[in-house]
Write an enzyme that holds these catalytic residues in place. Sequence first.
Site, mmCIF file in Angstrom:
data_model
loop_
_atom_site.group_PDB
_atom_site.id
_atom_site.type_symbol
_atom_site.label_atom_id
_atom_site.label_comp_id
_atom_site.label_asym_id
_atom_site.label_seq_id
_atom_site.Cartn_x
_atom_site.Cartn_y
_atom_site.Cartn_z
ATOM 1 C CD GLU A 138 36.131 21.746 61.426
ATOM 2 O OE1 GLU A 138 37.016 20.864 61.375
ATOM 3 O OE2 GLU A 138 35.030 21.577 61.979
ATOM 4 N N GLY A 142 37.551 22.839 53.944
ATOM 5 C CA GLY A 142 36.947 24.017 53.317
ATOM 6 C C GLY A 142 35.886 23.541 52.345
ATOM 7 C CB SER A 143 36.082 22.711 48.744
ATOM 8 O OG SER A 143 36.499 24.006 48.348
ATOM 9 C CG PHE A 167 39.960 31.203 56.698
ATOM 10 C CD1 PHE A 167 40.943 32.057 57.166
ATOM 11 C CD2 PHE A 167 40.339 30.070 55.993
ATOM 12 C CE1 PHE A 167 42.293 31.788 56.934
ATOM 13 C CE2 PHE A 167 41.681 29.790 55.756
ATOM 14 C CZ PHE A 167 42.652 30.653 56.224
ATOM 15 C CD GLN A 357 46.205 47.753 31.435
ATOM 16 O OE1 GLN A 357 46.351 47.212 32.527
ATOM 17 N NE2 GLN A 357 47.216 48.076 30.648
ATOM 18 N N GLY A 360 45.051 53.590 34.079
ATOM 19 C CA GLY A 360 46.508 53.647 34.068
ATOM 20 C C GLY A 360 47.061 53.727 35.480
ATOM 21 C CD GLU A 393 28.277 32.897 50.887
ATOM 22 O OE1 GLU A 393 27.278 32.424 50.328
ATOM 23 O OE2 GLU A 393 28.293 33.997 51.468
ATOM 24 C CB THR A 395 36.801 27.722 45.224
ATOM 25 O OG1 THR A 395 36.591 26.345 44.848
ATOM 26 C CG2 THR A 395 37.474 27.798 46.587
ATOM 27 C CD GLU A 397 39.091 27.349 41.176
ATOM 28 O OE1 GLU A 397 39.498 28.158 40.319
ATOM 29 O OE2 GLU A 397 38.761 27.692 42.343
#
Length: 416
Positions: A138, A142-143, A167, A357, A360, A393, A395, A397
């Site tokens: 909502e 979230g978490s 979301f 990288q 390039g 699903e 984070t 963290e």
Amino acid sequence: MSMGLYAPYVTPEIEEHRKKVREFAEKELAPLRQEYEEKNLDGLGREFPWDIYRKLGEKGYLAEHVPKEYGGKGESFLKEIITIEEISRVCGAFSVLVDYTPTLVCNPILSFGTEEQKKKYLPPLVKGEKIGSYCLTEIKAGSDVAAIETKAEKKGDEYIINGHKKFIMLGNLADIFLVYAKTKPEAGYRGITVFIVERETEGISFPKQEKKLGLRATPTSEVKFENVRVPSENILGGPEQENRGIYVALDALDHGRCGVAAQGLGAAQAAFEQALKFASEREQFGKPIIGWEAIQWMLADMAMKIDAARLLTYRAAHLRDLAIKGQIERRKVTLPASMAKCYATEVATFAAHRAIQIFGGRGYMADPEYVPIKELPTPENIYRDCRIYEIYEGTNEIQRYVIVREIARLYGIKVK
């Protein structure tokens, strides 16, 4: 790739399954990737690949672990994970089709639904005839699941749902919603109930469709519920499961995080293969750049991390298979699932970054002309798509919090 590297999880049968899915993805999905990218340049996902979704259902690639009596194939969850991985290798947006509804909608219905609910809702979802959506997040929650504000008030044999979800993947297309709502607000997360809500129910709207960085062919929207009436039998698992939604959410996320890990794994594999091929062909200072130590170290780091991510992901899926069969407690999947999701998704970002990288300037471009393997996406495309894997699903963290909490529990340490 040798299956011997991933023993004991990968058997000859599973490797044959991988080969079959890879051939399908490269032959039938890869040619459509750029078409849907270009159709959805605004990031709104208005041109949804219905043709692909239905074909995946026809081939039995949606929720493969669902038993045959409910329309599935009754395969192992590990096979399903490899399907997600292989389709993600070809296209991140298309991998959502085999991951999202199967893991976050089909699995909860299979794990917690009544027999009537399983028979009614699973077959059309598994066959690709209908889409399911997971309505938890909502604007203010979230978490922190306990912070959801959507409420379901009981009126006789019905519940009236009011709330605003944010979301929500495939929300504006979904036929079936798993809606998390508070039926006992004062109880916090212990007062949450899961409802099965059908699209035709009056009072459902989609106020906003989000513009996204990646996964452009799969829409994400708000879903609003205004005085939506559902019968008590639409509580997932039946009326006796009122206020037990947190257990559904936690179990669904353990299952779904294995799927997100597989998405990250496929993206990382694609980035590595493109970079390896490009480095072997691109010449600078008189030799292919793969001969230069700076490039070798990047490729070596990618290869090591992808191998580690694959082993973590397959272990988590294997343990989830055991949990589905009742051979281990479901809680024992939480730690390996969080480890796999956290690590594999960060490996995806790492691999996509290194691929750009190595390429390039060409790696920064969206033009498929610049990649040596036409069946696989550009590094730029991979980078955009995989960025969400570290976020949705749970984070990364949150994954690290879960990992420490579960490890502490094993050592008898309480974490508040």
